[in-house]
Design an enzyme around this catalytic site. Sequence first.
Site, PDB file in Angstrom:
ATOM      1  N   ARG A 230       0.947  -1.216  -0.096  1.00 33.50           N
ATOM      2  CA  ARG A 230       0.198  -0.103   0.153  1.00 33.50           C
ATOM      3  C   ARG A 230       1.084   1.086  -0.057  1.00 33.50           C
ATOM      4  O   ARG A 230       1.828   1.157   0.841  1.00 33.50           O
ATOM      5  CB  ARG A 230      -0.921   0.058   1.196  1.00 33.50           C
ATOM      6  CG  ARG A 230      -2.036  -0.951   1.273  1.00 33.50           C
ATOM      7  CD  ARG A 230      -3.164  -0.487   0.315  1.00 33.50           C
ATOM      8  NE  ARG A 230      -4.350  -1.410   0.064  1.00 33.50           N
ATOM      9  CZ  ARG A 230      -4.180  -2.603  -0.696  1.00 33.50           C
ATOM     10  NH1 ARG A 230      -3.276  -2.911  -1.618  1.00 33.50           N
ATOM     11  NH2 ARG A 230      -5.375  -3.538  -0.866  1.00 33.50           N
ATOM     12  N   ASP A 254       4.603  -0.206  -6.880  1.00 33.06           N
ATOM     13  CA  ASP A 254       3.244  -0.689  -7.663  1.00 33.06           C
ATOM     14  C   ASP A 254       2.347   0.116  -7.141  1.00 33.06           C
ATOM     15  O   ASP A 254       1.116   0.042  -7.316  1.00 33.06           O
ATOM     16  CB  ASP A 254       3.074  -2.099  -7.471  1.00 33.06           C
ATOM     17  CG  ASP A 254       1.980  -2.442  -8.276  1.00 33.06           C
ATOM     18  OD1 ASP A 254       1.744  -2.151  -9.524  1.00 33.06           O
ATOM     19  OD2 ASP A 254       1.089  -3.191  -7.790  1.00 33.06           O
ATOM     20  N   GLU A 259      -2.831   7.369  -4.743  1.00 33.45           N
ATOM     21  CA  GLU A 259      -3.091   6.855  -6.049  1.00 33.45           C
ATOM     22  C   GLU A 259      -4.487   7.080  -6.290  1.00 33.45           C
ATOM     23  O   GLU A 259      -4.848   6.882  -7.512  1.00 33.45           O
ATOM     24  CB  GLU A 259      -2.544   5.422  -6.097  1.00 33.45           C
ATOM     25  CG  GLU A 259      -3.339   4.353  -5.280  1.00 33.45           C
ATOM     26  CD  GLU A 259      -2.853   3.094  -5.319  1.00 33.45           C
ATOM     27  OE1 GLU A 259      -1.631   2.650  -5.068  1.00 33.45           O
ATOM     28  OE2 GLU A 259      -3.996   2.049  -5.436  1.00 33.45           O
ATOM     29  N   HIS A 291      -0.578  -0.348  -9.536  1.00 35.00           N
ATOM     30  CA  HIS A 291      -1.361  -1.236  -8.618  1.00 35.00           C
ATOM     31  C   HIS A 291      -1.842  -2.513  -9.401  1.00 35.00           C
ATOM     32  O   HIS A 291      -2.934  -2.848  -9.422  1.00 35.00           O
ATOM     33  CB  HIS A 291      -2.283  -0.604  -7.836  1.00 35.00           C
ATOM     34  CG  HIS A 291      -2.530  -1.134  -6.669  1.00 35.00           C
ATOM     35  ND1 HIS A 291      -3.065  -0.355  -5.455  1.00 35.00           N
ATOM     36  CD2 HIS A 291      -2.742  -2.439  -6.320  1.00 35.00           C
ATOM     37  CE1 HIS A 291      -3.434  -1.187  -4.695  1.00 35.00           C
ATOM     38  NE2 HIS A 291      -3.123  -2.581  -4.941  1.00 35.00           N
TER      39      HIS A 291
HETATM   40  P1  NAD Z   1      -1.362 -11.364   5.065  1.00 36.55           P
HETATM   41  O1  NAD Z   1      -2.168 -10.819   5.911  1.00 36.55           O
HETATM   42  O2  NAD Z   1      -0.999 -12.801   4.543  1.00 36.55           O
HETATM   43  O3  NAD Z   1       0.104 -10.837   5.507  1.00 36.55           O
HETATM   44  C1  NAD Z   1       0.605  -9.703   6.148  1.00 36.55           C
HETATM   45  C2  NAD Z   1       1.475  -9.751   7.026  1.00 36.55           C
HETATM   46  O4  NAD Z   1       1.774  -8.667   7.637  1.00 36.55           O
HETATM   47  C3  NAD Z   1       1.133 -10.722   8.240  1.00 36.55           C
HETATM   48  O5  NAD Z   1       2.242 -11.847   8.628  1.00 36.55           O
HETATM   49  C4  NAD Z   1       1.118  -9.590   9.475  1.00 36.55           C
HETATM   50  O6  NAD Z   1       1.427 -10.367  10.670  1.00 36.55           O
HETATM   51  C5  NAD Z   1       2.390  -8.798   8.971  1.00 36.55           C
HETATM   52  N1  NAD Z   1       2.347  -7.371   9.621  1.00 36.55           N
HETATM   53  C6  NAD Z   1       1.180  -7.053  10.368  1.00 36.55           C
HETATM   54  N2  NAD Z   1       1.613  -5.543  11.019  1.00 36.55           N
HETATM   55  C7  NAD Z   1       2.869  -5.728  10.510  1.00 36.55           C
HETATM   56  C8  NAD Z   1       3.896  -4.793  11.040  1.00 36.55           C
HETATM   57  N3  NAD Z   1       3.348  -3.613  11.779  1.00 36.55           N
HETATM   58  N4  NAD Z   1       5.129  -4.761  10.293  1.00 36.55           N
HETATM   59  C9  NAD Z   1       5.289  -5.962   9.698  1.00 36.55           C
HETATM   60  N5  NAD Z   1       4.749  -6.683   9.277  1.00 36.55           N
HETATM   61  C10 NAD Z   1       3.445  -6.740   9.600  1.00 36.55           C
HETATM   62  O7  NAD Z   1      -1.356 -10.333   3.564  1.00 36.55           O
HETATM   63  P2  NAD Z   1      -0.700 -10.735   2.037  1.00 36.55           P
HETATM   64  O8  NAD Z   1      -1.859 -11.327   1.406  1.00 36.55           O
HETATM   65  O9  NAD Z   1       0.542 -11.221   2.184  1.00 36.55           O
HETATM   66  O10 NAD Z   1      -0.642  -9.056   1.452  1.00 36.55           O
HETATM   67  C11 NAD Z   1       0.219  -8.293   1.893  1.00 36.55           C
HETATM   68  C12 NAD Z   1      -0.463  -6.776   1.353  1.00 36.55           C
HETATM   69  O11 NAD Z   1      -0.059  -6.996   0.110  1.00 36.55           O
HETATM   70  C13 NAD Z   1      -1.917  -6.578   1.623  1.00 36.55           C
HETATM   71  O12 NAD Z   1      -2.203  -6.022   2.986  1.00 36.55           O
HETATM   72  C14 NAD Z   1      -2.236  -5.799   0.541  1.00 36.55           C
HETATM   73  O13 NAD Z   1      -2.082  -4.470   0.843  1.00 36.55           O
HETATM   74  C15 NAD Z   1      -1.108  -5.870  -0.472  1.00 36.55           C
HETATM   75  N6  NAD Z   1      -1.669  -6.181  -1.853  1.00 36.55           N
HETATM   76  C16 NAD Z   1      -1.166  -5.625  -3.050  1.00 36.55           C
HETATM   77  C17 NAD Z   1      -1.417  -6.268  -4.101  1.00 36.55           C
HETATM   78  C18 NAD Z   1      -1.173  -5.451  -5.587  1.00 36.55           C
HETATM   79  O14 NAD Z   1      -1.701  -5.801  -6.581  1.00 36.55           O
HETATM   80  N7  NAD Z   1       0.016  -4.841  -5.549  1.00 36.55           N
HETATM   81  C19 NAD Z   1      -2.382  -7.456  -4.213  1.00 36.55           C
HETATM   82  C20 NAD Z   1      -2.678  -8.049  -3.091  1.00 36.55           C
HETATM   83  C21 NAD Z   1      -2.298  -7.640  -1.845  1.00 36.55           C
END
Ligand code: NAD
Length: 330
Positions: A230, A254, A259, A291
């Site tokens: 994000r 990305d 955005e 994105h």
């Molecule tokens: P997920 O929920 O499986 O994993 C997120 C991880 O972040 C967890 O292990 C959590 O413990 C950790 N976390 C929480 N607070 C934290 C902190 N303060 N510091 C470090 N780590 C912390 O999520 P995911 O499926 O791996 O997705 C991660 C992120 O990717 C999503 O939140 C979303 O914003 C983003 N995303 C982007 C796209 C894209 O197209 N660019 C697509 C999907 C998801």
Amino acid sequence: MKIAFFSTKPYDKIWFEPMGKEYGFEIRFFEMSFQEETISLARGFDAICIFVNDYVNARMIDQLHEMKVRAILLRSAGFNHVDVQAAEGKLCILRVPSYSPEAVAEFAIGMILTVNRFTHKAYNRTREFNMSLNGLMGVDLYQKTAGIIGTGKIGQAMIRICRGFGMHVVAYDPYPNKELSVEYVSLEKLMTQADLISLHCPLTSETKHIVNRATIDHMKQGVYLVNTSRGALIDTDALIDGLVAGKFGGVGLDVYEEEEGIFYEDKSGEIMQDENLARLMTFPNVLITSHMGFFTKEAMQAIAKVTLENAYAFENGLPLKNRVSAQQAG
Ligand code: NAD
């Protein structure tokens, strides 16, 4: 069930249209984004289906509740764009927690390879038969250290990929995964050790500007940074200052703090009003994409499938495994 589908792009209909028919849902596709100005379109529908740059604040929750809309179907994993607390007891929020973590991780490493090896520049040069290599020298990733922030589904996919490159991997996550054989370190240590930093945590009040002036100061000279999570995880002003100071080997974005209203739209005929975005475009070692880390056939199909399964479960009183709770929103 009647669903108002916002921010529709042609590619959304490929799977949502036929799958929605199979469920017997009535889906109305609106090209408009979901925002205060367009909320009235939701009247008469049971649910709205929205994407990452739509938003629902507390006032809009009340309005939707008054219109008798009962559910918000997020066709995304992230839910920072919805006031989940305000929705408690009024609207059910359902998301797609996982569709293709590999799609995003593969894209993240692709961004790094591009900014590191300048394939974006080489593509343009060779098309004009400019075969000079001046200015295109990169670094090996082999035996370098990757710092993964957030070891959830996408972070884990990224760890696997980085290991495939022969990189040493360290990770930071306040909730370490004991099943994962990765070296967890403090955030500060990660920032100082990593040659490549990849952000895979959600956007929360704790993670907002996790990359800021102080953390950038801690980073190694020539570090590579990639953000596919994000935009607001990075303080853009601090990033620009770091880029001007020559701190970064390369940066892949990305996602971008501001955005909303820009990404996913064709703004090529307009004057770009966002000065930070315009400035970021001027750095030769910055790659910005709109994105699109998720944007593979497999992921799009999975998003449609899970979103509609969520709707079906909601409509039929089945267990809601993908419900977003106020507790999760922190
Ligand atoms: P997920 O929920 O499986 O994993 C997120 C991880 O972040 C967890 O292990 C959590 O413990 C950790 N976390 C929480 N607070 C934290 C902190 N303060 N510091 C470090 N780590 C912390 O999520 P995911 O499926 O791996 O997705 C991660 C992120 O990717 C999503 O939140 C979303 O914003 C983003 N995303 C982007 C796209 C894209 O197209 N660019 C697509 C999907 C998801």
